[in-house]
Design an enzyme around this catalytic site. Structure first.
Site, short mmCIF file in Angstrom:
data_model
loop_
_atom_site.label_atom_id
_atom_site.label_comp_id
_atom_site.label_asym_id
_atom_site.label_seq_id
_atom_site.Cartn_x
_atom_site.Cartn_y
_atom_site.Cartn_z
CD GLN A 94 -2.52 -1.25 3.05
OE1 GLN A 94 -3.76 -0.55 2.73
NE2 GLN A 94 -2.03 -1.68 4.17
CG HIS A 118 -2.50 1.80 -2.12
ND1 HIS A 118 -2.99 1.80 -1.16
CD2 HIS A 118 -4.17 2.05 -3.11
CE1 HIS A 118 -3.67 1.06 -0.63
NE2 HIS A 118 -4.24 1.20 -1.78
C1 BV8 Z 1 -11.73 2.54 -4.27
C2 BV8 Z 1 -1.77 6.89 -1.84
C3 BV8 Z 1 -13.22 1.90 -5.15
C4 BV8 Z 1 -1.88 8.11 -1.24
C5 BV8 Z 1 -3.62 5.94 -0.24
C6 BV8 Z 1 -16.42 3.24 4.13
C7 BV8 Z 1 -15.96 2.53 3.91
C8 BV8 Z 1 -15.54 1.00 3.34
C9 BV8 Z 1 -13.96 2.03 2.34
C10 BV8 Z 1 -14.80 3.22 1.94
C11 BV8 Z 1 -15.42 3.99 2.97
N1 BV8 Z 1 -15.62 5.64 2.09
C12 BV8 Z 1 -14.22 4.85 1.60
C13 BV8 Z 1 -14.24 4.31 1.80
C14 BV8 Z 1 -13.42 4.11 0.42
C15 BV8 Z 1 -12.03 4.12 0.55
C16 BV8 Z 1 -11.55 3.64 2.12
O1 BV8 Z 1 -10.76 3.14 2.28
N2 BV8 Z 1 -11.43 4.86 2.97
C17 BV8 Z 1 -10.97 4.80 4.35
C18 BV8 Z 1 -10.53 5.97 5.15
C19 BV8 Z 1 -12.23 4.36 5.25
N3 BV8 Z 1 -10.72 3.83 0.25
C20 BV8 Z 1 -10.31 4.03 -1.20
O2 BV8 Z 1 -11.10 4.76 -1.87
C21 BV8 Z 1 -9.44 3.13 -2.32
N4 BV8 Z 1 -10.47 2.90 -3.40
O3 BV8 Z 1 -12.70 2.18 -2.99
O4 BV8 Z 1 -11.98 2.53 -5.24
C22 BV8 Z 1 -13.67 2.46 -6.59
C23 BV8 Z 1 -14.65 1.32 -7.05
C24 BV8 Z 1 -15.06 1.74 -8.31
C25 BV8 Z 1 -13.95 2.39 -9.27
C26 BV8 Z 1 -13.72 3.71 -8.72
C27 BV8 Z 1 -12.76 3.19 -7.43
C28 BV8 Z 1 -8.12 4.45 -2.32
C29 BV8 Z 1 -7.35 3.93 -1.24
C30 BV8 Z 1 -5.89 4.50 -2.00
C31 BV8 Z 1 -6.02 5.40 -1.06
N5 BV8 Z 1 -4.55 5.69 -1.38
N6 BV8 Z 1 -2.98 6.06 -0.31
C32 BV8 Z 1 -0.83 8.29 -0.24
O5 BV8 Z 1 0.01 7.20 -0.24
O6 BV8 Z 1 -0.92 9.48 -0.12
S1 BV8 Z 1 -4.12 4.76 1.25
C33 BV8 Z 1 -3.03 4.94 1.54
O7 BV8 Z 1 -3.42 5.08 3.66
C34 BV8 Z 1 -1.71 4.31 2.05
O8 BV8 Z 1 -1.47 3.59 1.06
C35 BV8 Z 1 -2.74 3.40 2.84
O9 BV8 Z 1 -3.37 2.03 2.16
C36 BV8 Z 1 -3.14 4.19 4.12
C37 BV8 Z 1 -2.73 4.00 5.48
O10 BV8 Z 1 -2.68 2.58 5.74
P1 BV8 Z 1 -1.92 1.83 6.78
O11 BV8 Z 1 -1.09 1.76 5.79
O12 BV8 Z 1 -1.75 0.79 7.05
O13 BV8 Z 1 -0.97 3.51 7.64
P2 BV8 Z 1 -0.98 3.12 9.24
O14 BV8 Z 1 -0.69 4.71 9.26
O15 BV8 Z 1 -2.70 3.24 9.13
O16 BV8 Z 1 -1.19 2.13 10.15
C38 BV8 Z 1 0.02 1.59 10.12
C39 BV8 Z 1 0.27 0.61 11.02
O17 BV8 Z 1 1.96 -0.05 11.11
C40 BV8 Z 1 -0.35 0.64 12.78
O18 BV8 Z 1 -1.18 -0.57 12.57
C41 BV8 Z 1 0.96 1.00 13.31
O19 BV8 Z 1 0.42 -0.10 14.83
C42 BV8 Z 1 2.16 -0.25 12.44
N7 BV8 Z 1 3.22 0.60 13.26
C43 BV8 Z 1 3.85 1.71 13.05
N8 BV8 Z 1 4.99 1.68 13.29
C44 BV8 Z 1 5.36 0.16 13.06
C45 BV8 Z 1 4.26 -0.53 12.98
N9 BV8 Z 1 3.75 -2.55 12.62
C46 BV8 Z 1 5.22 -2.60 12.74
N10 BV8 Z 1 6.41 -2.03 13.30
C47 BV8 Z 1 6.67 -0.89 13.07
N11 BV8 Z 1 8.21 -0.39 13.42
#
Ligand code: BV8
Length: 249
Positions: A94, A118
């Site tokens: 991702q 992504h």
């Molecule tokens: C789509 C690029 C459909 C940009 C990114 C309501 C419910 C469900 C879904 C949705 C909803 N409303 C909207 C949606 C869909 C939406 C979505 O899921 N929204 C969320 C907010 C609810 N999804 C989309 O829009 C996707 N597209 O659904 O398209 C569609 C269908 C037909 C036609 C057209 C479209 C597209 C999503 C992609 C967005 N782009 N990235 C950028 O980077 O700037 S997402 C971006 O955020 C990342 O790529 C990644 O995916 C996400 C971040 O998540 P994580 O990587 O998990 O990071 P986070 O900080 O959250 O967590 C880090 C973890 O690591 C933690 O758990 C932590 O404990 C752990 N950690 C920290 N340090 C360590 C560690 N672990 C181990 N060791 C360490 N040292």
């Protein structure tokens, strides 16, 4: 042929110094907020339409930070796995950083494929021709695209919220076929990636593993969970696979 599918998120790059999205202490660099904007509001096509200068700056800053970041022991352990595992390894990330790509540098990995679902921070795309370019420097609304040589057409090659992630057909096929699904460093907040563990379990026979700092939103879906810093738990788990302690069949 045995198949391992790995999904990584921002947590695998945290120890390389790159901000995660939802870590509260990263509030000024991500952590769900960036310059007082919710990431979901900055990383969308509507935001780019509304304020391209703000969105370009959001990505310019992260592209600059990438210059001082390097693959860590977790990235390197995954390429060791890809090199030595006799089956196929699909690495879905991702993350838009290029740390997995740089961890592979120079290694022969014939049964391995990296899928940056992504998009990639170090790539740009022309909004007219859809052509994709390697991109290291800042990008602004005045930057001409290399294909049309006109300003205002270039965007980061990034999948924003509301846009379709890349490689989804191949990803869905691999989730149905895989024997082992490992999720690393992701909070399980963003779909469709957060639903991959269910897909691996529903369609296939995969043993599912969560390697993370703490339980993610989908932790109950995993057969096996190991918590701790990725640079410690990922090399240890890769070792268990390569020594046959984790049966991939
Ligand atoms: C789509 C690029 C459909 C940009 C990114 C309501 C419910 C469900 C879904 C949705 C909803 N409303 C909207 C949606 C869909 C939406 C979505 O899921 N929204 C969320 C907010 C609810 N999804 C989309 O829009 C996707 N597209 O659904 O398209 C569609 C269908 C037909 C036609 C057209 C479209 C597209 C999503 C992609 C967005 N782009 N990235 C950028 O980077 O700037 S997402 C971006 O955020 C990342 O790529 C990644 O995916 C996400 C971040 O998540 P994580 O990587 O998990 O990071 P986070 O900080 O959250 O967590 C880090 C973890 O690591 C933690 O758990 C932590 O404990 C752990 N950690 C920290 N340090 C360590 C560690 N672990 C181990 N060791 C360490 N040292």
């Amino acid at each position: 042929m045995q198949t391992i599918v790995i999904l990584t998120g921002a947590g695998i790059s945290a120890e390389s110094g790159l901000a995660t999205f939802r870590d509260p202490k990263n509030n000024n660099k991500g952590g769900g907020l960036w310059c007082n904007h919710r990431v979901e509001d900055v990383a969308t096509p509507e935001a780019f339409e509304r304020d391209p200068i703000l969105v370009h700056e959001f990505y310019n800053q992260r592209r600059r930070e990438l210059r001082d970041a390097h693959p860590n022991a977790a990235h390197l352990a995954l390429t060791e796995l890809a090199k030595n595992f006799e089956g196929r390894t699909f690495l879905i990330t991702q993350n838009v950083d290029d740390l997995h790509l740089r961890a592979e540098a120079g290694k022969k990995l014939p049964r391995y494929k990296l899928l940056p679902m992504h998009g990639e921070l170090r790539k740009a795309r022309c909004e007219v021709t859809e052509e994709i370019f390697q991109w290291e420097d800042d990008m602004t609304t005045a930057t001409p695209c290399p294909c049309c040589n006109k300003p205002g057409r270039l965007r980061p090659h990034i999948v924003w919220f509301g846009e379709m992630p890349l490689y989804m057909d191949l990803i869905e096929r691999m989730l149905a076929e895989c024997d082992l699904f490992i999720s690393i460093g992701t909070s399980g907040n963003v779909y469709p990636a957060a639903g991959f563990v269910q897909m691996a379990r529903m369609h296939g026979k995969a043993h599912t593993v969560e390697l993370n700092m703490e339980p993610s939103g989908g932790s109950s879906m995993f057969h096996e969970k190991v918590y701790g810093p990725a640079t410690q738990i990922v090399p240890a788990y890769v070792q268990r696979i390569l020594t046959g302690d984790v049966i991939v069949d």
